[in-house]
Design a protein around this motif. Structure first.
Motif, PDB file in Angstrom:
ATOM      1  N   THR A  88      55.203  49.604   9.986  1.00 25.90           N
ATOM      2  CA  THR A  88      55.513  51.324   9.982  1.00 25.90           C
ATOM      3  C   THR A  88      54.313  53.064   9.418  1.00 25.90           C
ATOM      4  OG1 THR A  88      56.112  50.567   7.156  1.00 25.90           O
ATOM      5  CG2 THR A  88      57.721  50.723   8.250  1.00 25.90           C
ATOM      6  N   ILE A 144      54.580  57.044   5.069  1.00 29.25           N
ATOM      7  CA  ILE A 144      55.549  58.071   4.605  1.00 29.25           C
ATOM      8  C   ILE A 144      55.036  58.477   2.882  1.00 29.25           C
ATOM      9  CG2 ILE A 144      58.415  58.250   3.959  1.00 29.25           C
ATOM     10  CD1 ILE A 144      58.314  56.828   7.373  1.00 29.25           C
ATOM     11  N   SER A 178      57.320  56.695   0.243  1.00 28.61           N
ATOM     12  CA  SER A 178      57.878  54.932   0.818  1.00 28.61           C
ATOM     13  C   SER A 178      58.759  54.558  -0.864  1.00 28.61           C
ATOM     14  CB  SER A 178      57.171  54.570   1.512  1.00 28.61           C
ATOM     15  OG  SER A 178      55.447  54.317   0.591  1.00 28.61           O
ATOM     16  N   LEU A 202      61.701  64.157   2.861  1.00 29.49           N
ATOM     17  CA  LEU A 202      61.745  62.990   4.088  1.00 29.49           C
ATOM     18  C   LEU A 202      61.860  64.091   4.866  1.00 29.49           C
ATOM     19  CD1 LEU A 202      62.536  59.779   3.033  1.00 29.49           C
ATOM     20  CD2 LEU A 202      60.057  60.727   2.790  1.00 29.49           C
ATOM     21  N   LYS A 203      60.864  64.030   6.129  1.00 29.73           N
ATOM     22  CA  LYS A 203      61.122  64.593   7.166  1.00 29.73           C
ATOM     23  C   LYS A 203      62.146  63.645   7.597  1.00 29.73           C
ATOM     24  CE  LYS A 203      56.021  65.437   8.728  1.00 29.73           C
ATOM     25  NZ  LYS A 203      55.693  65.320   9.747  1.00 29.73           N
ATOM     26  N   GLU A 207      62.089  60.766   9.838  1.00 34.05           N
ATOM     27  CA  GLU A 207      61.956  59.670   8.694  1.00 34.05           C
ATOM     28  C   GLU A 207      63.079  59.257   7.100  1.00 34.05           C
ATOM     29  OE1 GLU A 207      57.275  61.074   7.251  1.00 34.05           O
ATOM     30  OE2 GLU A 207      58.957  61.595   6.303  1.00 34.05           O
TER      31      GLU A 207
END
Length: 285
Positions: free
Chosen positions: A8, A11, A14, A47-48, A51
């Protein structure tokens, strides 16, 4: 068949996202699917959009909602193309291949697996031979080999599938984690079982189960036991088969995988009915 998940992307947050995934699984097991999905779009963490969609897509994939997962992965693929993020392109194409494979859209699955390879570190898009592709493998490319092996299994090319899985397994042992190794051992067990090599199949699946046990991956431990149960059933070891399925039900219940639990319970009841028939003396009719 088991799928080896792609690495992954990094991020931020996460850790929080992992907690969200666990909570979503719990809500889904209680029949609260809309509440589970809403968790991924909470304003409690930043988060985007891609994501959030990637995490939701993987959650939907794990819970058997493959068609819904494709919608989310398509959004991620659009974002990856806009950003020119080749790693993300490869990851999402791999996930799309898994989703389409589960939906039995095998041509599409194979196509997206090739896209994943092309955006990753293999170079199938340039029509290189398998040997040339393998020379360019990166440490994280084993998941694509597993995906290609699954396509080979579906095409009944068991020799190619075994070759790819053995290569993937060797790389997972060097660079991967126990769960990824277990996926390859499980798929090798399936390949051996399809070829009638039941003892070797059982050995491979037991290795998969032990590796999943190391990481306490109880849902995949349950799936290993289901596969073992089917092998024992084929081999005529009926009581052993039903014991495996009974144990798998406990794991699916604990991991809140209600769909797998329901499917396994149905199969167990079928086995138990057939076992009663086999034990019935026809001379008593």
């Amino acid at each position: 068949m088991s799928e080896s998940l792609p690495p992954t992307p990094s991020i931020a947050g996460s850790g929080i996202l992992n907690q969200v995934v666990q909570q979503a699984h719990l809500l889904a097991s209680e029949g609260k699917s809309q509440e589970a999905r809403a968790l991924f779009f909470s304003s409690d963490f930043k988060l985007k959009n891609w994501e959030r969609s990637l995490a939701l897509g993987q959650f939907l994939l794990e819970t058997g909602l493959h068609l819904d997962s494709i919608e989310q992965f398509s959004l991620v693929l659009d974002a990856a193309q806009q950003e020119g993020n080749n790693q993300l392109r490869s990851i999402v194409c791999h996930n799309l291949a898994v989703a389409y494979r589960n939906l039995k859209c095998f041509d599409l699955a194979s196509q997206f697996q090739q896209y994943s390879i092309a955006w990753g570190d293999l170079r199938s898009a340039n029509h290189q031979t398998l040997e040339e592709e393998l020379d360019q493998l990166s440490d994280n490319a084993a998941c694509d080999l597993t995906g290609r092996a699954n396509d080979a299994i579906l095409q009944e090319d068991y020799s190619l599938a075994e070759q790819l899985l053995n290569i993937s397994l060797s790389r997972e042992i060097l660079y991967g984690d126990p769960d990824s190794q277990a996926a390859d051992w499980g798929n090798l067990g399936i390949v051996q079982g399809l070829q009638g090599n039941h003892l070797r199949a059982v050995s491979c699946l037991r290795k998969a189960y032990q590796l999943h046990k190391q990481t306490n991956n109880i849902s995949l431990m349950g799936q290993d036991l289901v596969h073992l149960g089917e092998l024992f059933w084929i081999a005529g070891r009926y009581r052993r088969a039903t014991r495996c399925l009974n144990r798998s039900l406990a794991y699916f219940s604990r991991s809140h995988h209600s769909t797998l639990e329901q499917k396994t319970r149905t199969r167990l009841l079928e086995m138990q009915r057939l076992l009663k028939v086999k034990q019935h003396d026809p001379l008593l009719n």
